[in-house]
Design an enzyme around this catalytic site. Structure first.
Site, short mmCIF file in Angstrom:
data_model
loop_
_atom_site.label_atom_id
_atom_site.label_comp_id
_atom_site.label_asym_id
_atom_site.label_seq_id
_atom_site.Cartn_x
_atom_site.Cartn_y
_atom_site.Cartn_z
N ASN A 223 7.24 -5.75 4.63
CA ASN A 223 6.06 -5.81 3.77
C ASN A 223 5.25 -7.06 4.08
O ASN A 223 4.38 -7.05 4.92
CB ASN A 223 6.47 -5.75 2.29
CG ASN A 223 5.31 -5.43 1.38
OD1 ASN A 223 4.15 -5.49 1.76
ND2 ASN A 223 5.61 -5.08 0.13
N ASP B 2 6.61 -9.44 -1.73
CA ASP B 2 5.38 -8.71 -1.44
C ASP B 2 4.52 -9.60 -0.53
O ASP B 2 4.92 -9.92 0.57
CB ASP B 2 4.67 -8.32 -2.74
CG ASP B 2 3.91 -7.00 -2.61
OD1 ASP B 2 3.38 -6.74 -1.52
OD2 ASP B 2 3.83 -6.25 -3.60
#
Length: 219
Positions: A50, A111
């Site tokens: 990610n 993230d």
């Protein structure tokens, strides 16, 4: 976007890709690069990837990698690579930080990630309402809390001087809405620093979305 990073000196971008499955395997995550002609090349396959970022000196690339087993998240770590920005090659893969070992938060996803101009790496902890800050050595230097957000998804520096850290995600009090928490005057962001360096001259040609066309970034 938090799955893209830029090496402006070479006009090159790096991208992560993710296939979310209940039981992750190597190949669910990819690392790609596109040069300033739009040519794309896959650099490697991983578990679920990610967040991605390039250090200010463009000598290190950071990539998040997570693992699922039986539908549960069981591992979250950041990989580091030696980077040759001109060629796009990455070598010397290593674990920069493993959150299971660091603070027992292996089940909380990473993230977005961004660096400041001094090389510190700011990492979202999506579900903990905070951002972890690491020195280039990998040492944890601080946690920054996000009062309005539990699931911090992305972040970057901005503001008039490029020193305000903006952190975004679902609002705590209404998860159908997005919130932004800001820490003012924290540090000069890497992207802001790069834009200042390019002032007065033409910026490198960067691939446009799809890695099939190129264009000049506008100042």
């Amino acid at each position: 976007p938090n799955d893209l990073a830029i090496a402006p000196s070479a006009g090159r971008i790096f991208l992560s890709g993710m296939n979310y499955t209940s039981d992750s395997v190597v190949g669910n995550g990819d690392l790609w690069t596109c040069d300033n002609t739009g040519a794309a090349r896959r650099l490697g396959q991983f578990h679920r990837t990610n967040g991605i970022e390039v250090s200010p000196d463009e000598k290190t690339l950071y990539l998040s990698e997570s693992e699922n087993k039986g539908g549960a998240v069981v591992a979250n770590r950041i990989l580091a690579f030696d980077l040759d920005a001109a060629s796009g090659d990455v070598t010397n893969q290593r674990v920069f930080v493993d959150f299971g070992t660091l603070d027992d938060t292996a089940a909380t996803d990473i993230d977005g990630m961004r660096t400041d101009a001094a090389g510190k790496l700011y990492v979202t902890r999506n579900g903990l309402g905070k951002v972890a800050v690491f020195a280039p050595s990998g040492d944890l230097t601080a946690y920054i809390t996000t009062p309005s957000i539990d699931f911090v998804a992305s972040l970057d520096f901005g503001g008039q001087d490029g020193t305000d850290l903006h952190m975004v995600g679902r609002c705590k009090d209404n998860d159908t809405k997005g919130c932004v928490d800001v820490v003012k005057g924290l540090a000069l962001g890497r992207a802001s620093s790069d834009l200042r360096k390019s002032k007065g001259g033409e910026t490198p040609a960067l691939p446009l979305p799809g890695c099939g066309k190129t264009g000049r970034a506008r100042k």
